[in-house]
Motif scaffolding. Sequence first.
Motif, PDB file in Angstrom:
ATOM      1  N   PRO A   1       0.842  -1.208   0.000  1.00 11.71           N
ATOM      2  CA  PRO A   1       0.000   0.000   0.000  1.00 11.71           C
ATOM      3  C   PRO A   1       0.873   1.253   0.000  1.00 11.71           C
ATOM      4  O   PRO A   1       1.986   1.252   0.527  1.00 11.71           O
ATOM      5  N   GLU A   2       0.363   2.322  -0.622  1.00 16.99           N
ATOM      6  CA  GLU A   2       1.099   3.585  -0.642  1.00 16.99           C
ATOM      7  C   GLU A   2       1.050   4.206   0.742  1.00 16.99           C
ATOM      8  O   GLU A   2       0.033   4.146   1.423  1.00 16.99           O
ATOM      9  N   PRO A   3       2.153   4.809   1.155  1.00 16.99           N
ATOM     10  CA  PRO A   3       2.134   5.462   2.471  1.00 16.99           C
ATOM     11  C   PRO A   3       1.179   6.661   2.420  1.00 16.99           C
ATOM     12  O   PRO A   3       1.028   7.295   1.383  1.00 16.99           O
ATOM     13  N   PRO A   4       0.532   6.938   3.512  1.00 14.79           N
ATOM     14  CA  PRO A   4      -0.400   8.070   3.515  1.00 14.79           C
ATOM     15  C   PRO A   4       0.346   9.381   3.291  1.00 14.79           C
ATOM     16  O   PRO A   4       1.455   9.566   3.790  1.00 14.79           O
ATOM     17  N   LYS A   5      -0.276  10.280   2.536  1.00 11.97           N
ATOM     18  CA  LYS A   5       0.331  11.569   2.254  1.00 11.97           C
ATOM     19  C   LYS A   5       0.125  12.491   3.449  1.00 11.97           C
ATOM     20  O   LYS A   5      -0.975  12.581   3.975  1.00 11.97           O
ATOM     21  N   ARG A   6       1.217  13.151   3.844  1.00 14.41           N
ATOM     22  CA  ARG A   6       1.123  14.098   4.953  1.00 14.41           C
ATOM     23  C   ARG A   6       0.635  15.426   4.431  1.00 14.41           C
ATOM     24  O   ARG A   6       1.066  15.893   3.386  1.00 14.41           O
ATOM     25  N   LYS A   7      -0.259  16.001   5.165  1.00 15.04           N
ATOM     26  CA  LYS A   7      -0.697  17.339   4.814  1.00 15.04           C
ATOM     27  C   LYS A   7       0.361  18.308   5.286  1.00 15.04           C
ATOM     28  O   LYS A   7       0.842  18.224   6.409  1.00 15.04           O
ATOM     29  N   ARG A   8       0.728  19.205   4.411  1.00 15.27           N
ATOM     30  CA  ARG A   8       1.730  20.192   4.775  1.00 15.27           C
ATOM     31  C   ARG A   8       1.044  21.383   5.419  1.00 15.27           C
ATOM     32  O   ARG A   8       0.140  21.968   4.853  1.00 15.27           O
ATOM     33  N   ARG A   9       1.514  21.709   6.600  1.00 19.23           N
ATOM     34  CA  ARG A   9       0.924  22.834   7.309  1.00 19.23           C
ATOM     35  C   ARG A   9       1.676  24.098   6.959  1.00 19.23           C
ATOM     36  O   ARG A   9       2.853  24.072   6.640  1.00 19.23           O
ATOM     37  N   GLY A  10       1.018  25.225   7.025  1.00 17.14           N
ATOM     38  CA  GLY A  10       1.627  26.508   6.717  1.00 17.14           C
ATOM     39  C   GLY A  10       2.593  26.957   7.792  1.00 17.14           C
ATOM     40  O   GLY A  10       2.656  26.387   8.883  1.00 17.14           O
ATOM     41  N   PHE A  11       3.355  27.986   7.463  1.00 13.23           N
ATOM     42  CA  PHE A  11       4.367  28.505   8.381  1.00 13.23           C
ATOM     43  C   PHE A  11       3.739  28.955   9.690  1.00 13.23           C
ATOM     44  O   PHE A  11       4.228  28.641  10.759  1.00 13.23           O
ATOM     45  N   LEU A  12       2.638  29.695   9.592  1.00  7.34           N
ATOM     46  CA  LEU A  12       2.014  30.228  10.799  1.00  7.34           C
ATOM     47  C   LEU A  12       1.466  29.101  11.673  1.00  7.34           C
ATOM     48  O   LEU A  12       1.556  29.156  12.895  1.00  7.34           O
ATOM     49  N   ALA A  13       0.926  28.056  11.035  1.00  7.81           N
ATOM     50  CA  ALA A  13       0.394  26.933  11.812  1.00  7.81           C
ATOM     51  C   ALA A  13       1.511  26.183  12.539  1.00  7.81           C
ATOM     52  O   ALA A  13       1.320  25.695  13.648  1.00  7.81           O
ATOM     53  N   ARG A  14       2.683  26.106  11.929  1.00  6.35           N
ATOM     54  CA  ARG A  14       3.798  25.395  12.555  1.00  6.35           C
ATOM     55  C   ARG A  14       4.498  26.219  13.612  1.00  6.35           C
ATOM     56  O   ARG A  14       5.071  25.675  14.544  1.00  6.35           O
ATOM     57  N   HIS A  15       4.495  27.556  13.473  1.00  5.02           N
ATOM     58  CA  HIS A  15       5.281  28.399  14.365  1.00  5.02           C
ATOM     59  C   HIS A  15       4.447  29.444  15.097  1.00  5.02           C
ATOM     60  O   HIS A  15       4.945  30.505  15.451  1.00  5.02           O
ATOM     61  N   LYS A  16       3.197  29.164  15.337  1.00  5.05           N
ATOM     62  CA  LYS A  16       2.344  30.197  15.922  1.00  5.05           C
ATOM     63  C   LYS A  16       2.798  30.604  17.323  1.00  5.05           C
ATOM     64  O   LYS A  16       2.678  31.754  17.696  1.00  5.05           O
ATOM     65  N   GLY A  17       3.340  29.705  18.084  1.00  3.41           N
ATOM     66  CA  GLY A  17       3.814  30.053  19.423  1.00  3.41           C
ATOM     67  C   GLY A  17       4.992  31.016  19.363  1.00  3.41           C
ATOM     68  O   GLY A  17       5.044  32.001  20.101  1.00  3.41           O
ATOM     69  N   ALA A  18       5.932  30.747  18.475  1.00  4.63           N
ATOM     70  CA  ALA A  18       7.097  31.616  18.351  1.00  4.63           C
ATOM     71  C   ALA A  18       6.700  32.988  17.810  1.00  4.63           C
ATOM     72  O   ALA A  18       7.201  34.012  18.284  1.00  4.63           O
ATOM     73  N   VAL A  19       5.806  33.012  16.839  1.00  2.00           N
ATOM     74  CA  VAL A  19       5.365  34.288  16.265  1.00  2.00           C
ATOM     75  C   VAL A  19       4.646  35.114  17.325  1.00  2.00           C
ATOM     76  O   VAL A  19       4.877  36.318  17.460  1.00  2.00           O
ATOM     77  N   PHE A  20       3.797  34.481  18.089  1.00  2.00           N
ATOM     78  CA  PHE A  20       3.082  35.182  19.158  1.00  2.00           C
ATOM     79  C   PHE A  20       4.068  35.742  20.180  1.00  2.00           C
ATOM     80  O   PHE A  20       3.927  36.870  20.639  1.00  2.00           O
ATOM     81  N   SER A  21       5.078  34.938  20.543  1.00  2.00           N
ATOM     82  CA  SER A  21       6.070  35.382  21.521  1.00  2.00           C
ATOM     83  C   SER A  21       6.839  36.599  21.020  1.00  2.00           C
ATOM     84  O   SER A  21       7.080  37.547  21.775  1.00  2.00           O
ATOM     85  N   VAL A  22       7.227  36.600  19.758  1.00  2.00           N
ATOM     86  CA  VAL A  22       7.975  37.729  19.197  1.00  2.00           C
ATOM     87  C   VAL A  22       7.123  38.993  19.236  1.00  2.00           C
ATOM     88  O   VAL A  22       7.602  40.064  19.624  1.00  2.00           O
ATOM     89  N   PHE A  23       5.848  38.891  18.838  1.00  2.00           N
ATOM     90  CA  PHE A  23       4.975  40.058  18.860  1.00  2.00           C
ATOM     91  C   PHE A  23       4.724  40.541  20.293  1.00  2.00           C
ATOM     92  O   PHE A  23       4.677  41.747  20.546  1.00  2.00           O
ATOM     93  N   ALA A  24       4.586  39.625  21.218  1.00  2.00           N
ATOM     94  CA  ALA A  24       4.357  40.017  22.606  1.00  2.00           C
ATOM     95  C   ALA A  24       5.575  40.743  23.171  1.00  2.00           C
ATOM     96  O   ALA A  24       5.450  41.782  23.830  1.00  2.00           O
ATOM     97  N   ILE A  25       6.772  40.237  22.902  1.00  2.00           N
ATOM     98  CA  ILE A  25       7.993  40.883  23.384  1.00  2.00           C
ATOM     99  C   ILE A  25       8.145  42.254  22.750  1.00  2.00           C
ATOM    100  O   ILE A  25       8.489  43.231  23.418  1.00  2.00           O
TER     101      ILE A  25
END
Length: 134
Positions: free
Chosen positions: A29-53
């Motif tokens: 069987p073919e391996p399941p395809k991973r959905k690629r998440r956007g930059f903001l979805a992957r790094h939302k914690g870091a982005v929020f921290s930078v804006f808060a600082i």
Amino acid sequence: MPEDIFNHPDLRDPEWERLKKRIDEATAPEPPKRKRRGFLARHKGAVFSVFAIAAVVGAGTVLVSGTDRGAVHTSPTSTPTSQEPVRRVDLAQPFSGTPAAAWADGEAAVVVPAATPMGRFSAEEVAEVLGAVR
């Protein structure tokens, strides 16, 4: 003692192993395809921290610069500035006072090197070409 079915000589045949490998590859069987998440979805914690600082630093800067911490304000003393007056350019002699003032004008300014033989060309042929270029 029962014989192990996986050690049977027919199953160790190289042709049989090649056929089994091709069948396994075709039916895998073919391996399941991973959905690629956007930059903001992957790094939302870091982005929020930078804006808060940045917001905290900005607010602190505004608050600190708005308070007058007992500074003594003095009026600036009027001292004469030592700036040279702007020189006007004489359009009749625009290069006076510069190294270019000693240069020749027009065609006389183009100085070609002395002609020497170059490769298969004689010195006379080189001088003729240099004169034509000048």
